[in-house]
Motif scaffolding. Structure first.
Motif, short mmCIF file in Angstrom:
data_model
loop_
_atom_site.label_atom_id
_atom_site.label_comp_id
_atom_site.label_asym_id
_atom_site.label_seq_id
_atom_site.Cartn_x
_atom_site.Cartn_y
_atom_site.Cartn_z
N GLU A 1 0.84 -1.22 0.00
CA GLU A 1 0.00 0.00 0.00
C GLU A 1 0.87 1.25 0.00
OE1 GLU A 1 -3.99 -1.67 2.31
OE2 GLU A 1 -2.32 -0.84 3.48
N PHE A 2 1.92 1.24 0.81
CA PHE A 2 2.76 2.45 0.84
C PHE A 2 3.53 2.62 -0.46
CE2 PHE A 2 6.06 5.46 2.17
CZ PHE A 2 5.21 6.47 2.60
N MET A 3 3.94 1.51 -1.06
CA MET A 3 4.61 1.60 -2.36
C MET A 3 3.68 2.25 -3.39
SD MET A 3 5.87 -1.45 -4.90
CE MET A 3 4.18 -1.91 -5.26
N HIS A 4 2.42 1.81 -3.39
CA HIS A 4 1.48 2.38 -4.37
C HIS A 4 1.21 3.85 -4.06
CE1 HIS A 4 0.83 -1.11 -6.75
NE2 HIS A 4 0.53 -1.85 -5.71
N LEU A 5 1.17 4.22 -2.78
CA LEU A 5 1.01 5.64 -2.44
C LEU A 5 2.20 6.44 -2.97
CD1 LEU A 5 -0.59 7.85 -0.85
CD2 LEU A 5 0.95 7.38 1.06
N CYS A 6 3.40 5.91 -2.75
CA CYS A 6 4.60 6.61 -3.25
C CYS A 6 4.53 6.78 -4.77
CB CYS A 6 5.88 5.86 -2.89
SG CYS A 6 6.26 5.95 -1.13
N MET A 7 3.96 5.79 -5.44
CA MET A 7 3.87 5.91 -6.90
C MET A 7 2.91 7.03 -7.30
SD MET A 7 4.36 1.97 -8.06
CE MET A 7 4.47 2.29 -9.79
N ARG A 8 1.92 7.33 -6.46
CA ARG A 8 1.04 8.47 -6.75
C ARG A 8 1.81 9.79 -6.52
NH1 ARG A 8 -2.19 7.69 -10.24
NH2 ARG A 8 -3.74 9.20 -9.53
N TRP A 9 2.66 9.81 -5.48
CA TRP A 9 3.52 10.99 -5.29
C TRP A 9 4.38 11.19 -6.55
CZ3 TRP A 9 5.49 13.38 -0.33
CH2 TRP A 9 4.60 13.18 0.74
N HIS A 10 4.96 10.10 -7.03
CA HIS A 10 5.83 10.22 -8.22
C HIS A 10 5.03 10.69 -9.43
CE1 HIS A 10 9.35 8.82 -6.23
NE2 HIS A 10 8.82 7.68 -5.91
N GLU A 11 3.80 10.17 -9.54
CA GLU A 11 2.94 10.58 -10.65
C GLU A 11 2.75 12.10 -10.62
OE1 GLU A 11 1.79 8.49 -12.87
OE2 GLU A 11 0.26 9.65 -13.91
N ALA A 12 2.42 12.61 -9.44
CA ALA A 12 2.18 14.06 -9.30
C ALA A 12 3.45 14.85 -9.59
CB ALA A 12 1.68 14.37 -7.88
#
Ligand code: 1HE
Length: 266
Positions: free
Chosen positions: A86-97
């Motif tokens: 879950e935290f990995m996927h959250l980090c990927m949203r940060w990267h997306e932004a």
């Protein structure tokens, strides 16, 4: 199309589109020191996905309250008790932004103040220009919190200050401010009023042709990821497109006629 952006109904960011195409985007969770919760990251993804196609000429990223951003919302993270995935996927949203910010082709100028720490520094380092005031301080407190950076600091903060300084910031909690922060590369301007200077810089950048700004605020970052050999090829291709754009003809014409401003030191 710009009206579509203003109609996104953001909760954690306020938007003010000015006449000259400058969009002032303000982090609006001052009571939580503009900590970046998952919803704020989604709002940044939505906005920075749309901005390059919306006619926005430049963005000023500002903050309400005394602090730019306290980074990851630690309380939300604590309560959510996330799994590694879950935290990995959250980090990927940060990267997306943040990738959309850095590579989107629209100049983003960050108006900094107070704490620019952890994920707040990751956000600021995704902007193209950082303007600090006397209250601004930079840190990566992840080390002390039992955490690690997850929003691109290993790439962008290390890129700004170098690997050794970033490691020192994380191991020892070292805080940079004032002229020293400028000297190590964390910001390009140290001024009394960061918001008004950031606005002035954004207005100046907004006067450039959009395709030229697209190249400046996209190609340079992309080329940094390439070998020198491929980057020189890509530079030639981008220059082929940008330097022959019809909209540039008036500016070249003015120079040829001697009516365009000459470049002089102030
Ligand atoms: C927060 C956060 C936060 C404040 N998450 N809620 N980031 C940090 O380690 C920085 C943590 N924050 C601080 O050190 C301080 O809050 C500040 C120096 C930024 C500001 O201090 P101060 O005295 O003005 O405020 P405060 O009393 O500490 O906080 C006011 C409120 O904001 C309080 O909430 P309240 O409901 O009790 O009023 C705080 O809980 C809340 N708040 N900071 C959540 N960060 C992708 S990985 C990225 C990894 C990281 O970013 S690590 C985070 C590093």
């Amino acid at each position: 199309m710009t009206l579509d952006i203003l109609g996104f109904g953001t909760k954690n960011l306020t938007l003010d589109l000015q006449e000259d195409g400058v969009l002032v985007m303000t982090l609006d969770r001052a009571a939580k020191r503009n900590a970046l919760n998952a919803d704020t990251i989604e709002e940044l993804v939505t906005l920075f996905s749309a901005i390059p196609r919306a006619g926005v000429r430049a963005v000023v990223l500002a903050a309400n309250g005394d602090h730019f951003s306290a980074g990851l919302d630690l309380v939300e993270h604590h309560k959510a008790d996330r799994s590694p995935a879950e935290f990995m996927h959250l980090c990927m949203r940060w990267h997306e932004a943040f990738n959309k910010m850095e590579y989107g082709g629209v100049p983003v100028i960050a108006a900094l103040k107070g704490a620019v720490v952890g994920g707040g520094l990751e956000l600021a380092s995704s902007a193209h220009i950082r303007v600090a005031d006397a209250s601004t301080y930079f840190a990566l407190p992840e080390g002390q919190r039992g955490l690690f950076t997850g929003g691109g600091a290993t790439i962008r903060v290390a890129g700004l200050v170098g690997k050794a300084r970033m490691i020192d910031m994380m191991l020892t909690g070292r805080v940079y401010k004032g002229q020293e922060a400028i000297d190590v590369g964390l910001a390009q301007y140290l001024v009394e009023d960061s918001l008004s200077v950031a606005l002035g810089l954004a207005r100046k950048a907004a006067q450039n042709l959009p395709l030229t700004n697209f190249a400046i605020c996209s190609a340079i970052s992309h080329m940094g990821n390439m070998s020198a050999f491929d980057a020189s090829y890509a530079e030639a291709v981008v220059a082929g497109v940008v330097n022959t754009q019809p909209a540039a003809r008036d500016r070249l014409d003015a120079f040829a006629k001697g009516t365009a401003a000459r470049i002089r030191p102030e």
